[in-house]
Motif scaffolding. Structure first.
Motif, mmCIF file in Angstrom:
data_model
loop_
_atom_site.group_PDB
_atom_site.id
_atom_site.type_symbol
_atom_site.label_atom_id
_atom_site.label_comp_id
_atom_site.label_asym_id
_atom_site.label_seq_id
_atom_site.Cartn_x
_atom_site.Cartn_y
_atom_site.Cartn_z
ATOM 1 N N GLU A 529 0.842 -1.192 0.000
ATOM 2 C CA GLU A 529 0.000 0.000 0.000
ATOM 3 C C GLU A 529 0.879 1.244 0.000
ATOM 4 O O GLU A 529 1.874 1.320 0.710
ATOM 5 N N ILE A 530 0.508 2.187 -0.838
ATOM 6 C CA ILE A 530 1.213 3.470 -0.917
ATOM 7 C C ILE A 530 0.195 4.588 -0.718
ATOM 8 O O ILE A 530 -0.841 4.606 -1.403
ATOM 9 N N THR A 531 0.439 5.447 0.216
ATOM 10 C CA THR A 531 -0.397 6.637 0.396
ATOM 11 C C THR A 531 0.500 7.860 0.218
ATOM 12 O O THR A 531 1.665 7.755 -0.174
ATOM 13 N N THR A 532 -0.095 8.976 0.535
ATOM 14 C CA THR A 532 0.708 10.200 0.426
ATOM 15 C C THR A 532 1.736 10.318 1.542
ATOM 16 O O THR A 532 2.666 11.113 1.447
ATOM 17 N N GLY A 555 15.735 8.332 1.838
ATOM 18 C CA GLY A 555 14.978 9.292 1.045
ATOM 19 C C GLY A 555 14.421 10.346 1.974
ATOM 20 O O GLY A 555 14.405 10.199 3.193
ATOM 21 N N GLY A 556 13.901 11.376 1.439
ATOM 22 C CA GLY A 556 13.383 12.447 2.299
ATOM 23 C C GLY A 556 14.527 13.141 3.026
ATOM 24 O O GLY A 556 15.610 13.384 2.476
ATOM 25 N N VAL A 578 7.580 11.899 -2.540
ATOM 26 C CA VAL A 578 9.023 11.764 -2.405
ATOM 27 C C VAL A 578 9.427 10.337 -2.764
ATOM 28 O O VAL A 578 8.734 9.376 -2.426
ATOM 29 N N LYS A 579 10.582 10.185 -3.420
ATOM 30 C CA LYS A 579 11.090 8.870 -3.768
ATOM 31 C C LYS A 579 11.842 8.292 -2.595
ATOM 32 O O LYS A 579 12.756 8.921 -2.060
ATOM 33 N N TYR A 580 11.471 7.074 -2.200
ATOM 34 C CA TYR A 580 12.133 6.354 -1.111
ATOM 35 C C TYR A 580 12.655 5.026 -1.650
ATOM 36 O O TYR A 580 12.047 4.404 -2.536
ATOM 37 N N THR A 581 13.841 4.545 -1.044
ATOM 38 C CA THR A 581 14.382 3.222 -1.340
ATOM 39 C C THR A 581 14.298 2.385 -0.080
ATOM 40 O O THR A 581 14.857 2.758 0.943
ATOM 41 N N THR A 604 5.552 8.410 -3.274
ATOM 42 C CA THR A 604 4.231 8.469 -2.650
ATOM 43 C C THR A 604 3.244 9.012 -3.663
ATOM 44 O O THR A 604 3.625 9.661 -4.644
ATOM 45 N N LYS A 605 1.954 8.719 -3.399
ATOM 46 C CA LYS A 605 0.928 9.060 -4.363
ATOM 47 C C LYS A 605 0.525 10.528 -4.261
ATOM 48 O O LYS A 605 0.517 11.088 -3.167
ATOM 49 N N PRO A 606 0.069 11.165 -5.404
ATOM 50 C CA PRO A 606 -0.569 12.485 -5.334
ATOM 51 C C PRO A 606 -2.058 12.317 -5.004
ATOM 52 O O PRO A 606 -2.575 11.213 -4.945
#
Length: 1985
Positions: A529-532, A555-556, A578-581, A604-606
């Motif tokens: 699951e990906i949220t903002t 990231g971040g 933001v892109k995270y690894t 993360t999603k818009p």
């Protein structure tokens, strides 16, 4: 004088009495030439010879002419009675065995009676009669009698000239005729001779086609040359001595024996049957009798064929089969033919295999049914085929090869040791041997590599099995190595390898090994699951064991990590967009060691967009608009799915027009906000809708009927769901949907205009496209009941019934017309037709558009024909009349021409299509009446009667019954077939032949059958013509005869012999010779008389037989049949010479002389043979035609002659010269070398002049030498080697030569040196030079090695089947003729050794390779050369002796090569060498050393199907290395893929919800791998594809789903948002909801759970089925409808539903109707058609309940049409037309009723029926009903009619004196309504004077009196039976009325008066004759003096 006057008065009173007296008594007149002198003492009187004289009471013999009167007072009377004339035409009219009836014509003049005398030569009889006929009785059968009839005068003494006739009585019938012996070609007959006499017997025989006849004097006869098997009728008749008169025949019928059959053979033999065949015998036969026996039981059967299958026999038994031909009387049999055969033994039973080993198979079976002698056991497979026999039912086959497929056959063999039954076979493999040296070469986390050495013997493949983990698995391989994959990391496995035979079943003993796999890395790192602000991670635990997991993310603003014990983690407090690894690593239990990390990088999603709406829809575009989302975004992605592809695009504004869409397609539009990475997108907003369908194209009407219109169109561009078809006729409308591009609109009204509209509808059932319309008329229906109401010769009137539906007018067409007739009425008359012509009339209904027409209604009829006129005979003959006539107008189908003749009771008819008819078989000279009837269709028109006569036949052949020099008596017979013909006479004429002048009689006619032509010239020929004169002045052809008077004989006949074959005859011409005279010279030879005709008075007779005496006769011939008296003389010829005088040299001292007998050789002939030489002569007399001279000198010549001698008369000499043969040489010998041939011999006996020695090669002379008799040898040189020569030594002596041959050959040259061309392990190919000076093809070579010898024509050979590596001594010689061999050429060579096999590596490390191989067929002294090559470096190692493990002749050898470079490619070559250095074929392999393993492997879950892998390069990494990544546990099978660059990979297409194990290994250039490193991770589960359905139930809902891709641990199910259960096991994929309400809607959702993740399905909706309606009741059926009713569906009150009624005919035209009520009438059905009718309840969602059926309900068929009846006397013929819409399955039910009672009933498939056994003259009602196959009846059609009345029989008439006729007859059969009687004078036309009368019934008897007729007149009377229908046939009788009564009285009075006068006259005559006549005599005497 007063007495004479009185007598004269009486004579004048009755002339009849006078004539009677004149005819009944001879006239006695006074002596007119009486001379006599009377004295007182005596008197001498001279009397004429025709007078009789009486003195007193004594009569004087009539032959005396002088009478002495002794008494002077004695009175004497002289009465001169004339002799009666000779009787005429004496004939024998009837002859029997004991009587002959004679008849004759009375002579001219008077007579008193006739004296009939007869004699048989021994006894004589006589009787008198006054009649002109007499029946002579009490005669003996078969005897010749001479019958004499003489007229006797009134004095009972004077007789006329006698007339005689000679006849034989018929012989009596033979007795006891029988057949004593019968063969195939002869029948012997015998009989008892008849009573009385006979001359011989005539035996006749016939088979119906050919006949034979022969005479015999014996009472037995053998009839030969008959055909076998044929029925003959044998007739034996006794024949009298005249060879003409025959007795009654006796017959017997017999069959000859059939001939023996030929070529009897058995064509097929089974266990229970033998098929025999044979060739039919010569001749005939009726059938064949086939018999068989096995010695105990027998059978027999007849057959007409030349083959027969004898069945029901016992298996394995010997039978004797006999076949005999039987004649047509079923009794007479021919000779039998036999054949003996065994039946095949039955197949053995239950062939089983009791034990199988590697080298043996044990078989057993049950003995077969029936008999057998022993069993043959055969087996094939391996290197050879074997067989043996056994007497028991078991056998152990040994010495087999392991792992080989063998086929075993066991066959039972019969007692003849040949006939065998069907083989039972069993195919199987022997067990393979155990494999050897099982080893493990490589182990990873998921695989183990195994290798082994193949077993001894054969095998097909290897079965590899492994157990451990969660399941046991096995697989197969054909090689000796296998890599086991898909193993679980860290699990202990046991591996087994077994060799399997070719049947894939038979296995050998297995070898096993146990070991553990390496642990794996984590699997399937996914983002669940990906949220903002958060990312949820999950993974699958690694295969094997692990302690915990480390989670890291970067990231971040910062990098973070943590640990967890579970396989999921939610990372929170993230920044949106933001892109995270993220990295997840499995850590071992020591908390230090970790696996390779799995990582995942993402955004993360818009936020989501708002208010997505559609502003416009067309067929190809949709306009979208929306409000931008909260927050940020980079752009919008617009996606749409549907049609043929999915499309997306991007836009920066909040509106978009989607174009280029497909019409009528459902599209789903999605709009998503996309973040700045252009990948991560927010939640999509979507809208689903259809584009408008396009308009359909090409709307056309493909077919129009009376009740239907078929539409078709082209589907529109784009899509559509269905089409809406609408139609209207302006009053009523209809509509129906269809998914097809065609539709048949039915239930329309015929002849009506309809408007049809078709519209495409989209899938939402709402969106519609543009409509298309078309307007058409339906076809009018066919007109009904078309019939013909009136027919004339030129017109036909038609009527019909208007068709169903509408029509505008009717179009009438007929054949031959160029235009049609349009009418609005239902009738019309067509005029101007041609008479007697058949017309086809077509009536068609036409619709309002004047174009659309209905189906034709047709009728065929003919116009009436005209009457034929002008009947004449154009050609006529004696037995035929050719009749022609005229037809003034029209045509006819045919003419019926009738001809009859009442007198002959002859009637005949003929039919013809021309205006001419020919009648044959008529009687000549008769008058026939002819009528001609024109027939057209069913109409007839008869002509008037015409009389035509046939020509008379000519008289029979003219015969001359008497011939003299001046007269000819001509006689003929009655013309053929004209006995009884009226008005027949004959015309006779004759004339001098050849001149046309001379004597000629005027033509005269006669009714007799002879004529005497007199006063003719002697020796003259006349042409005589006789013609028959017939009716209508017709005359026959003339019968001609050329006849001549007799000539005078020749004089002075002499004969002189000329030679052995001729004589010369001379004579003087006869007196009065004519210039056309010829002379017939005749003599007799052995073959019979030989005539010769000449015109001179001399001739030379040739072609006589030598040495024979001949009697010659010379006869003067004026013409044929006119010959003078023959004159005779004698002549003798010389004997003939011998011919073909030949000689034959029997040997050197004997000669046989032979000749042919002279022509016409006689037993008295002898021969004088003479031989002479140098003046010495020897003569020999012999009676035979051969003589042998012996003891002659060889080579000498002699003179010989032969003379024929008969009675000392010698023939001319025949001479020849003969010579003796010389002797041949002795001991002839020829001896050859390669180039010479020496010939020697011994001197022969006798005289030899010289020798000729010739040598031949190929029949061509090579050399020739002639030597004197002093030499006895010769040598031929310079010959060719290896050639066959023939030497001939000829002995020459005088003109004769005798030769002797000897054959021998020269020796061949040796071949050249031997060279080895090629060597293999099993063969040596050698060649050599061909021998010198020898022809190719004239020699061969023999090659020797070991104890073998090979013959070849080539100069090379391949020595095969040798042992590898062995030295062989080889010799070659040239082989010439007579197998002569040259000197030997030798050599010694070895075969190659076998190459090593199975050269493989036994272990590979980073620095070394261990090789192992096998040496097959190893020999002492073998060494191996091993070469190792790496690029340019070569290392050679040669080992002379290597110790290995020996297995049979194979040796195992291994070597380890060390010090190699890791990761490098090396080539290894091993070559076997024999002791003498012969090398085998080198065997080469290449191997790489292994690379090192990678480190730091990590797996990170990305989503449900993707995991990201990363690792570190292995130590000592080299260029060209690749990485093999193996994924297992989350796919259907372990997968491998290779990476060439980089230390990481994104693994996709994984199984969702599954724990995956990833292994990474390093691969060198040849793909050899280093040690693998593993890790594990999980993927997310996917949602299910859920289905909800009702299973056809009205109370149950079933929810089922497909297992989603990957794995699922649990399921949760909701129904109408209610939770069904907490958890369902992952193996469950369905659940049921019970006891629900019928016809209701339900919605379900299924959620999947796997680990920490879950996913819900889309909701699914369905409904329960409605309840079934009640049963169907058929209320009514018509020809076009069925009314039905059904019960209401129960428990359906609270929901909506309807009923769907379906009716389907057998023609598959399915129709449906939806109703809310429970009854309906099904309209517009086809007649006579079965329909399956069903009713179903239709509920929510259109679900239908189970159908209630009423099957095969048939509409009533239409009634038959045009029922017509044709009547006869006791039968009628019904015909009708098929009903409308006739079906092939129809039949017709026919009943007929008489007086209200059903006489009978029947059914028929045809449209006609003949009903027999009816009562004549009765009224019947016939009913025909159409009936379908299931018994459904149509409306009956009836017709009433009467049968024809039956004619009367036994019609008789009685004619009283009144002018009337009394008829009587027997009552006819059946019923009648009286009789019609007609009468008309026979000799007048009946139409002018017929009397018609009608008589009632036959009470009390059948009869009628026809009055008012004429007296004494012939009348033709007819009687016709009248009935309620047609009258009977006319019965005709001719009868004559009686004489008038007044005439009868007058006749009676006249007869009475004449009777009185007759009595008075008789009295006066008697008185007058008794008065003394003395005075009268005196007066006469004195007056004479």
């Amino acid at each position: 004088m007063s007495r004479l006057s009185c007598f004269g008065v009486l004579l004048r009173a009755s002339i009849v009495l006078y004539l009677f007296l004149k005819c009944s008594e001879a006239q006695c007149t006074p002596c007119t030439n009486f001379k006599g002198v009377v004295t007182h003492i005596d008197s001498t009187d001279q009397v004429d010879s025709n007078c009789s004289l009486s003195t007193g009471n004594a009569s004087v013999p009539s032959n005396l002419t002088t009478v002495n009167v002794l008494n002077k007072n004695q009175n004497f009377n002289c009465c001169c009675t004339t002799m009666p004339e000779v009787i005429m035409n004496l004939t024998a009219s009837e002859i029997t065995t004991s009587a002959v009836s004679l008849s004759w014509t009375e002579p001219f003049g008077n007579r008193s009676f006739y004296r009939v005398e007869w004699t048989d030569g021994n006894t004589s009889w006589q009787l008198n009669t006054t009649e002109t006929y007499f029946n002579v009785t009490a005669l003996t059968a078969g005897v010749q009698y001479l019958f004499t009839v003489t007229a006797v005068a009134g004095d009972n003494t004077t007789v006329g000239q006698s007339k005689t006739v000679s006849k034989y009585t018929k012989p009596a019938i033979i007795r006891n005729l029988m057949s004593t012996e019968i063969t195939t070609s002869a029948v012997s007959l015998s009989w008892t001779e008849p009573f009385g006499n006979r001359s011989f017997y005539r035996v006749e025989w016939t088979d119906g086609n050919t006949s034979g006849s022969q005479n015999t004097p014996e009472t037995s006869f053998n009839v030969t040359a008959l055909t076998a098997g044929v029925q003959y009728l044998f007739t034996v008749t006794a024949v009298a001595g005249d060879n003409t008169t025959v007795g009654q025949s006796k017959t017997v019928s017999k069959y000859t024996k059939p001939a023996i059959i030929r070529n009897l053979m058995s064509t097929e033999i089974t266990t229970s049957a033998v098929s025999l065949s044979w060739t039919e015998p010569f001749g005939n036969r009726s059938f064949y009798r086939v018999e068989w026996t096995d010695g105990n039981t027998s059978g027999s059967q007849n057959t007409p064929e030349t083959s027969f299958n004898v069945t029901a026999l016992t298996a394995g038994v010997q039978y004797l089969f006999t076949v005999t031909a039987v004649a047509g009387d079923n009794t007479t049999v021919g000779q039998s033919k036999t054949v003996s055969k065994y039946t095949k033994p039955a197949a053995i039973r239950n062939l089983t295999v009791t034990e199988i080993t590697t080298s043996s198979v044990s078989l057993s079976w049950i003995e077969p049914s029936g008999n057998s002698s022993f069993y043959r056991v055969e087996w094939t497979g391996g290197s050879r085929d074997m067989n043996t026999t056994t007497n028991v039912t078991a056998f152990n086959v040994t010495e087999l090869t392991a792992g080989v497929k063998y086929t075993f056959k066991v066959t039972a063999v019969a007692g003849d040791n040949i006939t065998k039954g069907k083989a039972q076979e069993k195919a199987l493999f022997t067990k393979p041997e155990v494999i050897r040296n099982l080893s493990v070469s490589e182990i990873t986390t998921s695989s183990v590599s195994l290798s082994w050495i193949e077993p001894s013997g054969n095998r097909s493949f290897y079965r590899v099995e492994w157990t451990g983990g969660s399941r046991d698995i096995n697989t197969t391989t054909n090689v000796t190595a296998f890599n086991v994959t898909e193993l679980t990391a860290g699990v202990k496995y046991t591996f087994r390898v077994t060799a399997v035979a070719g049947d894939e079943m038979t296995e050998g003993k297995h070898i096993s090994v146990s070991l553990f796999t390496k642990p794996a890395v984590i699997r399937n790192l996914t983002v669940t699951e990906i949220t903002t602000s958060s990312v949820s991670l999950s993974w699958i635990e690694p295969l094997g064991n692990s302690s915990f997991y480390r989670v890291e993310w970067t990231g971040g603003s910062r990098d973070m990590n943590t640990t967890t014990n579970v396989t999921a983690f939610n990372v929170t407090e993230l920044t949106a967009g933001v892109k995270y690894t993220f990295k997840v690593t499995a850590v071992a239990g020591d908390n230090i060691t970790k696996g390779k990390a799995q990582e995942k990088a993402l955004f993360t999603k818009p936020e989501v967009i708002r208010n997505l709406s559609v502003s416009e829809i067309t067929t190809s575009s949709v306009s979208l608009s929306w409000i931008e989302p909260s927050g940020n975004r980079s752009f919008y992605r617009v996606e749409w799915t549907g049609g043929s592809r999915d499309i997306n695009t991007t836009t920066n504004v909040t509106a978009f027009n989607v174009t280029e869409l497909t019409a009528g397609v459902k599209y789903t539009f999605r709009v998503t906000a996309v973040a700045g990475d252009n990948i991560t997108k927010g939640k999509a907003q979507e809208k689903a809708l259809f584009t408008k369908p396009a308009a359909i194209r090409n709307l056309t009407v493909t077919e129009i009927t009376t009740s239907a219109v078929s539409l078709s169109w082209t589907e529109p561009f784009g899509n559509r769901s269905f089409y809406r078809v609408e139609w209207t006729d302006g009053n009523t409308s209809g509509s129906q949907n269809t998914t097809e591009t065609s539709f048949n609109v039915t239930a329309l009204t015929a002849g009506v205009q309809y408007l049809f509209t078709v519209t495409a509808v989209a899938g939402d059932n709402t969106t519609v496209g543009q409509s298309k319309t078309v307007s058409k008329y339906t076809k009018p229906a066919v007109v009904r009941n078309l019939y013909v109401s009136e027919i004339t010769t030129s017109s036909v009137s038609l009527n019909w019934t208007q068709p169903e539906g509408n029509s505008f007018f009717y179009r009438v067409n007929w054949t031959g017309a160029s235009i049609s007739q349009n009418v609005t009425k239902t009738f019309t008359t067509i005029t101007g037709l041609t008479a007697g012509v058949q017309y086809l009339f077509i009536v068609t209904a036409v619709a309002g558009d004047n174009t659309t027409v209905g189906e034709d209604s047709q009728i065929i009829t003919s116009t009436k024909p005209e009457q034929p006129v002008d009947i004449v005979a154009t050609r006529r003959g004696t037995s035929r009349l050719n009749v022609t006539w005229t037809l003034h107008n029209g045509s006819v189908d045919y003419y019926s021409v009738n001809i009859f003749n009442a007198a002959l009771n002859y009637t005949s008819s003929n039919t013809t299509q021309t205006r001419e008819a020919s009648f044959t078989g008529l009687q000549p000279g008769r008058v026939y009446e002819v009528t001609v009837t024109a027939v057209a269709g069913g109409f007839r028109n008869q002509s008037a009667r015409v009389q035509l006569a046939t020509n008379p036949n000519p008289p029979g052949p003219l015969t001359i019954t008497e011939r003299t020099t001046s007269s000819l008596v001509v006689q003929w017979t009655t013309p053929g077939l004209m006995i009884g013909a009226q008005g027949i006479s004959y015309n006779i004429s004759y004339q001098l032949n050849g001149t046309g002048l001379g004597e000629r009689n005027q033509s005269s006619s006669t009714t007799s059958l002879s004529s005497n032509l007199t006063s003719l010239s002697s020796g003259t020929c006349y042409t005589i013509t006789v013609k028959t004169m017939g009716p209508q002045n017709l005359e026959s052809t003339g019968v001609y005869a050329l006849e001549c008077t007799l000539p005078k004989p020749v004089v002075n006949l002499t004969a002189t012999p000329l030679s052995n074959s001729s004589c010369k005859l001379q004579w003087t011409d006869p007196v009065e010779v004519k210039n056309y005279y010829t002379y017939r010279v005749q003599y007799i030879k052995a073959t019979g008389p030989v005539p010769k005709t000449v015109s001179t008075n001399f001739t030379q007779v040739t072609d006589l037989e030598p040495g024979t005496g001949y009697n010659f006769t010379v006869t003067t011939v004026a013409a044929t049949g006119s010959e003078g008296t023959p004159e005779r003389t004698f002549c003798n010829t010389k004997p003939n010479v011998v011919s073909n005088l030949t000689f034959e040299g029997l040997n050197t001292t004997a000669i046989r002389l032979s000749w042919l007998k002279p022509n016409d050789h006689k037993p008295t002939y002898s021969y004088l043979v003479t031989i002479s030489k140098n003046g010495s002569v020897v003569e020999i007399s012999t009676m035979v035609e051969m003589y042998t001279f012996t003891n002659l000198t060889p080579g000498n010549c002699y003179n010989c002659s032969v003379v024929t001698v008969v009675q000392d008369v010698k023939s001319d000499s025949t001479e020849t010269i003969i010579c003796t043969k010389p002797a041949v040489v002795k001991n002839l010998i020829a001896i050859g070398t390669t180039t010479n041939m020496s010939v020697t011999w011994y001197r022969p006996m006798g005289q030899v002049d010289n020798y000729t020695v010739t040598i031949y090669k190929n029949n061509v002379m090579e050399d020739n030498r002639t030597i004197t008799n002093n030499y006895l040898s010769v040598v031929f040189q310079n010959l060719k080697p290896g050639k066959v020569y023939v030497v001939k030594v000829a002995t020459n002596s005088g003109p004769l030569t005798e030769a002797l041959n000897v054959t021998n050959a020269t020796y061949p040259n040796p071949p050249g040196g031997i060279m080895v061309v090629d060597q293999t392990t099993g063969s040596i190919n050698i060649s050599w030079a061909r021998p010198l000076d020898m022809d190719l093809g004239q020699y061969s070579f023999s090659v020797f090695h070991l104890d073998r010898q090979n013959l070849t024509e080539h100069n090379w050979t391949l020595l095969k089947n040798l042992q590898s590596g062995r030295l062989y001594n080889i010799s070659v010689v040239t082989v010439g003729p007579f197998d002569y061999q040259s000197t030997v050429v030798t050599t010694a060579n070895s075969t190659r050794p076998q190459s090593v096999i199975r050269l493989i590596e036994a272990g590979i490390t980073t620095t070394g390779v261990t090789l192992v191989w096998f040496q097959p067929e190893s020999k002492p002294g073998y060494t191996f050369r091993v070469e190792v090559t790496n690029q340019s470096v070569t290392t050679n190692t040669t080992m002379k002796t290597i110790t290995g493990v020996q297995s049979g002749s194979n040796y195992t050898t291994n070597i380890t090569i060390t010090g190699l470079q890791s990761g490098s490619n090396y080539t290894f070559t091993v070559t076997t060498l024999t002791g003498d250095g012969t090398m085998a074929t080198p065997v080469t392999v290449s191997y790489f050393t292994r690379p090192f393993a990678v480190s730091g492997l990590v797996a990170s879950t990305v989503n449900t199907t993707t995991v990201n892998l990363t690792w570190t390069k292995p130590p000592q990494y080299q260029s060209g290395y690749t990485y093999r990544i193996q994924t297992e546990g989350c796919m259907s099978a372990p997968t491998n893929h290779t990476m060439e660059t980089g230390e990481g990979d994104l693994i996709t297409k994984l199984t969702p919800g599954t724990r995956c194990t990833f292994s990474v290994s390093v691969k060198a250039l040849n793909s050899i791998e280093g040690e693998s490193v593993s890790t594990s991770q999980y993927t997310k589960p996917e949602s299910v594809n859920m289905f909800i359905y009702n299973n056809g139930s009205n109370s149950t809902i079933v929810v089922c789903w497909e297992a989603p891709r990957g794995n699922v641990e649990h399921y949760i199910v909701y129904l109408n948002k209610v939770l069904f259960s907490d958890l369902l096991n992952s193996s469950i994929q369905s659940t049921s909801f019970l006891n629900l309400s019928a016809g209701r809607s339900y919605t379900a959702v299924v959620t999947t759970i796997s680990g920490p993740f879950n996913a819900s399905s889309e909701p699914g909706t369905t409904a329960t089925y409605p309840n079934q309606p009640g049963p169907i009741l058929i209320l009514e059926k018509t020809t076009s409808s069925i009314s039905v009713e059904w019960g209401e569906a129960p428990l359906m009150a609270s929901t909506t539903f309807s009923y769907l009624v379906t009716y389907l005919s057998t023609q598959l035209n399915n129709k449906t109707v939806t109703l809310t009520n429970t009854s309906h009438t099904l309209p517009s059905l086809s007649s006579g058609t079965p329909y399956n009718i069903s009713v179903a309840t239709v509920g929510v969602l259109g679900l239908q309940s189970e159908k209630v059926w009423s099957s095969l309900v048939t509409t009533r068929p239409e009634s038959v049409r045009s029922l017509s009846v044709v009547t006869a006397e006791e039968n009628i013929t019904l015909t009708w037309n098929k009903p409308v819409d006739h079906k092939p399955s129809y039949h017709y039910y026919v009943i007929w009723i008489n007086s209200g009672l059903i006489v009978s009933e029947t059914t028929t498939l045809m449209e006609d029926l003949i009903i027999n056994q009816l009562v004549p003259g009765s009224l019947y009602n016939f009913t025909v009903t159409t009936e379908t196959a299931d018994g459904t009846k149509g409306a009956p059609v009836s017709n009433s009619i009467c049968t024809n009345a039956s004619p009367v029989f036994n019609l008789k008439c009685d004619s009283p004196n009144d002018p009337k006729v009394i008829l009587s007859w027997t009552k006819p059969k059946g019923l009648n309504q009286g009789f019609q009687i007609t009468a008309y004078e026979t000799n007048r036309p009946p139409q002018d004077q017929a009397h018609y009368n009608t008589s009632g019934d036959c009470t009390p008897a059948c009869g009628h009196t026809v009055s008012d007729l004429k007296h004494n007149t012939d009348y033709t009377l007819t009687v016709t039976t009248l009935g309620c229908g047609s009258s009977s046939t006319i019965q005709t009788l001719t009868c004559k009325t009686g004489v008038n009564a007044v005439i009868g009285v007058a006749v009676g009075v006249t007869i009475g008066v004449f009777a009185i006068l007759f009595i008075i006259t008789i009295a006066l005559v008697i008185h007058w004759r008794r008065q003394p006549k003395k005075d009268t005599s005196d007066i006469q005497i004195h007056s004479m003096r």
